[in-house]
Motif scaffolding. Sequence first.
Motif, PDB file in Angstrom:
ATOM      1  N   LYS A 131      49.697  18.719 -23.406  1.00 47.52           N
ATOM      2  CA  LYS A 131      50.229  19.628 -24.424  1.00 47.52           C
ATOM      3  C   LYS A 131      50.234  18.991 -25.808  1.00 47.52           C
ATOM      4  O   LYS A 131      49.890  19.643 -26.815  1.00 47.52           O
ATOM      5  CB  LYS A 131      51.649  20.062 -24.044  1.00 47.52           C
ATOM      6  N   TYR A 132      50.616  17.694 -25.857  1.00 49.65           N
ATOM      7  CA  TYR A 132      50.755  17.022 -27.155  1.00 49.65           C
ATOM      8  C   TYR A 132      49.627  16.026 -27.436  1.00 49.65           C
ATOM      9  O   TYR A 132      49.685  15.294 -28.424  1.00 49.65           O
ATOM     10  CB  TYR A 132      52.105  16.307 -27.222  1.00 49.65           C
ATOM     11  N   ASN A 133      48.621  15.995 -26.554  1.00 49.88           N
ATOM     12  CA  ASN A 133      47.481  15.084 -26.728  1.00 49.88           C
ATOM     13  C   ASN A 133      47.956  13.644 -26.921  1.00 49.88           C
ATOM     14  O   ASN A 133      47.591  12.959 -27.879  1.00 49.88           O
ATOM     15  CB  ASN A 133      46.612  15.518 -27.913  1.00 49.88           C
ATOM     16  N   ILE A 134      48.779  13.178 -25.993  1.00 48.68           N
ATOM     17  CA  ILE A 134      49.341  11.826 -26.065  1.00 48.68           C
ATOM     18  C   ILE A 134      48.362  10.831 -25.442  1.00 48.68           C
ATOM     19  O   ILE A 134      47.972  10.979 -24.276  1.00 48.68           O
ATOM     20  CB  ILE A 134      50.704  11.766 -25.344  1.00 48.68           C
ATOM     21  N   LYS A 135      47.987   9.834 -26.204  1.00 46.93           N
ATOM     22  CA  LYS A 135      47.078   8.791 -25.735  1.00 46.93           C
ATOM     23  C   LYS A 135      47.723   7.409 -25.724  1.00 46.93           C
ATOM     24  O   LYS A 135      47.349   6.547 -24.932  1.00 46.93           O
ATOM     25  CB  LYS A 135      45.826   8.746 -26.615  1.00 46.93           C
ATOM     26  N   SER A 136      48.683   7.185 -26.656  1.00 48.26           N
ATOM     27  CA  SER A 136      49.295   5.859 -26.751  1.00 48.26           C
ATOM     28  C   SER A 136      50.724   5.973 -27.260  1.00 48.26           C
ATOM     29  O   SER A 136      51.187   7.056 -27.639  1.00 48.26           O
ATOM     30  CB  SER A 136      48.480   4.956 -27.682  1.00 48.26           C
ATOM     31  N   LEU A 137      51.407   4.835 -27.305  1.00 50.66           N
ATOM     32  CA  LEU A 137      52.764   4.794 -27.844  1.00 50.66           C
ATOM     33  C   LEU A 137      52.811   5.285 -29.291  1.00 50.66           C
ATOM     34  O   LEU A 137      53.831   5.816 -29.740  1.00 50.66           O
ATOM     35  CB  LEU A 137      53.314   3.363 -27.772  1.00 50.66           C
ATOM     36  N   ASP A 138      51.726   5.116 -30.022  1.00 50.41           N
ATOM     37  CA  ASP A 138      51.693   5.555 -31.418  1.00 50.41           C
ATOM     38  C   ASP A 138      51.949   7.054 -31.562  1.00 50.41           C
ATOM     39  O   ASP A 138      52.441   7.501 -32.602  1.00 50.41           O
ATOM     40  CB  ASP A 138      50.338   5.207 -32.047  1.00 50.41           C
ATOM     41  N   ASP A 177      58.933  -3.827 -31.568  1.00 49.26           N
ATOM     42  CA  ASP A 177      58.818  -4.568 -32.828  1.00 49.26           C
ATOM     43  C   ASP A 177      57.396  -4.519 -33.393  1.00 49.26           C
ATOM     44  O   ASP A 177      57.180  -4.093 -34.522  1.00 49.26           O
ATOM     45  CB  ASP A 177      59.224  -6.026 -32.626  1.00 49.26           C
ATOM     46  N   VAL A 178      56.425  -4.964 -32.588  1.00 53.42           N
ATOM     47  CA  VAL A 178      55.070  -5.159 -33.128  1.00 53.42           C
ATOM     48  C   VAL A 178      54.354  -3.850 -33.408  1.00 53.42           C
ATOM     49  O   VAL A 178      53.422  -3.820 -34.236  1.00 53.42           O
ATOM     50  CB  VAL A 178      54.221  -6.056 -32.204  1.00 53.42           C
ATOM     51  N   TYR A 179      54.744  -2.753 -32.753  1.00 55.06           N
ATOM     52  CA  TYR A 179      54.110  -1.461 -33.014  1.00 55.06           C
ATOM     53  C   TYR A 179      54.961  -0.582 -33.927  1.00 55.06           C
ATOM     54  O   TYR A 179      54.651   0.604 -34.104  1.00 55.06           O
ATOM     55  CB  TYR A 179      53.830  -0.741 -31.697  1.00 55.06           C
ATOM     56  N   VAL A 234      49.052   1.163 -24.996  1.00 56.91           N
ATOM     57  CA  VAL A 234      49.712   0.621 -26.173  1.00 56.91           C
ATOM     58  C   VAL A 234      48.692   0.761 -27.304  1.00 56.91           C
ATOM     59  O   VAL A 234      47.485   0.870 -27.057  1.00 56.91           O
ATOM     60  CB  VAL A 234      50.143  -0.854 -25.980  1.00 56.91           C
ATOM     61  N   PRO A 235      49.126   0.794 -28.592  1.00 55.37           N
ATOM     62  CA  PRO A 235      48.176   1.024 -29.689  1.00 55.37           C
ATOM     63  C   PRO A 235      47.042   0.004 -29.746  1.00 55.37           C
ATOM     64  O   PRO A 235      45.894   0.343 -30.015  1.00 55.37           O
ATOM     65  CB  PRO A 235      49.066   0.950 -30.935  1.00 55.37           C
ATOM     66  N   GLY A 266      49.263  -3.321 -21.990  1.00 51.61           N
ATOM     67  CA  GLY A 266      50.255  -4.097 -22.737  1.00 51.61           C
ATOM     68  C   GLY A 266      51.078  -5.025 -21.871  1.00 51.61           C
ATOM     69  O   GLY A 266      51.916  -5.774 -22.380  1.00 51.61           O
ATOM     70  N   PHE A 267      50.857  -4.980 -20.572  1.00 51.06           N
ATOM     71  CA  PHE A 267      51.522  -5.861 -19.614  1.00 51.06           C
ATOM     72  C   PHE A 267      50.432  -6.579 -18.813  1.00 51.06           C
ATOM     73  O   PHE A 267      49.371  -6.003 -18.552  1.00 51.06           O
ATOM     74  CB  PHE A 267      52.416  -5.065 -18.655  1.00 51.06           C
ATOM     75  N   VAL A 268      50.686  -7.811 -18.429  1.00 47.68           N
ATOM     76  CA  VAL A 268      49.706  -8.578 -17.667  1.00 47.68           C
ATOM     77  C   VAL A 268      49.605  -8.022 -16.250  1.00 47.68           C
ATOM     78  O   VAL A 268      50.607  -7.834 -15.569  1.00 47.68           O
ATOM     79  CB  VAL A 268      50.099 -10.072 -17.623  1.00 47.68           C
ATOM     80  N   VAL A 269      48.370  -7.736 -15.832  1.00 44.93           N
ATOM     81  CA  VAL A 269      48.114  -7.244 -14.479  1.00 44.93           C
ATOM     82  C   VAL A 269      47.959  -8.442 -13.548  1.00 44.93           C
ATOM     83  O   VAL A 269      47.181  -9.357 -13.821  1.00 44.93           O
ATOM     84  CB  VAL A 269      46.840  -6.383 -14.441  1.00 44.93           C
ATOM     85  N   SER A 270      48.696  -8.440 -12.436  1.00 41.71           N
ATOM     86  CA  SER A 270      48.662  -9.561 -11.499  1.00 41.71           C
ATOM     87  C   SER A 270      47.992  -9.171 -10.180  1.00 41.71           C
ATOM     88  O   SER A 270      48.039  -8.012  -9.763  1.00 41.71           O
ATOM     89  CB  SER A 270      50.080 -10.058 -11.199  1.00 41.71           C
ATOM     90  N   ASP A 271      47.387 -10.159  -9.547  1.00 42.45           N
ATOM     91  CA  ASP A 271      46.936 -10.024  -8.172  1.00 42.45           C
ATOM     92  C   ASP A 271      48.085 -10.465  -7.266  1.00 42.45           C
ATOM     93  O   ASP A 271      48.712 -11.498  -7.512  1.00 42.45           O
ATOM     94  CB  ASP A 271      45.722 -10.913  -7.893  1.00 42.45           C
TER      95      ASP A 271
END
Length: 345
Positions: A131-138, A177-179, A234-235, A266-271
């Motif tokens: 509906k809002y065309n959301i792609k990222s936190l931005d 903070d960073v975004y 994340v952006p 934006g988060f580290v993917v682990s095995d």
Amino acid sequence: MMMKKLLMGAVLSTLVCTGATTAFASPDKPGEGVTVKPARATWNTGFFQEALVRRGLEELGYDVKKPKDLQNPIFYKSVALGDVDYWTNGWFPMHDAQLPKNFYEDADTYGYVAKTGGLGGYLVSKEHVEKYNIKSLDDFKRDEVKKAFDNDGDGKADLTACPPGWGCETVISHHMDVYDLKDHITPGTASYEAGMASALANYKTGKPIFFYTWAPNWTIFKLQPGKDVMWINVPKIIPKDSQKNAVDRMTLSGVEGAVSDPIDLGFVVSDIQIVANKDFAEANPAARKFFEVFTLPLIDINRQNTRMNDGEKSQKAIEGHADEWITENQSTWNGWLEDARKAAM
């Protein structure tokens, strides 16, 4: 004759005491005579995997003791020292910083319980992504999006996030903070269980939902990516200092239910991997091979985690879940056992 019997007894005793597979074990039970000391993580989303691996070793003839619940740093020290033999709960590279010095001289990882199974990120109800065309936190900086996701009337979108002290809470704070998102998103830091229960209730009534989660977890079984919710970006990747050595694992391809491919999580993917003492693994080729071939679809772990979240969380219930999985996947299970038996020949 008496001397031969004494020598044979001494050899057998030595093999058992060092955890080595004995030469007297039957082909179907190569682990006979060997006592195994497993450990288990303190988070219950890993209990199912532990129960299955323990059951496999038991079918191979090993005498597997009740697992010892340990915090991560204590386990890694203990397995390197040989105080415990293995666990199924290694998350790498997430756990790299918790390994003692020279860890890989005495222990190692084996196989993949779930390759890239330990992932985390942000999800939004699919209906409202579209509906809002959301792609990222931005996109949560847009007024119409903030208004739609504002549950408490403070003019900002509400995010179901993590309580203080959780690793994910520090990463989410970093993202705010960073975004430059502090004026646009309010991360909820109360009980995660309560927050997700509220999000699930809102979803069922058609309201927009926005939450952080990780896998394996019940959340993405009840709210399935691609059907109910979508992973968003994340952006751009701006890692914390603690993430900088694994930047390449913060973007992932082939994620079901993602708004893009690849997606910047934006988060580290682990095995998720089995970790075992090297001496134990080398002395027990059947166990080692079982560790190497054992693997689970992430959806199966999520399904079982959902059953625990719904109340089936006793050890008896978890053992029952393992029994059911084996029955439903008997051919795969038998193949793993056959591979393990062949490795011991």
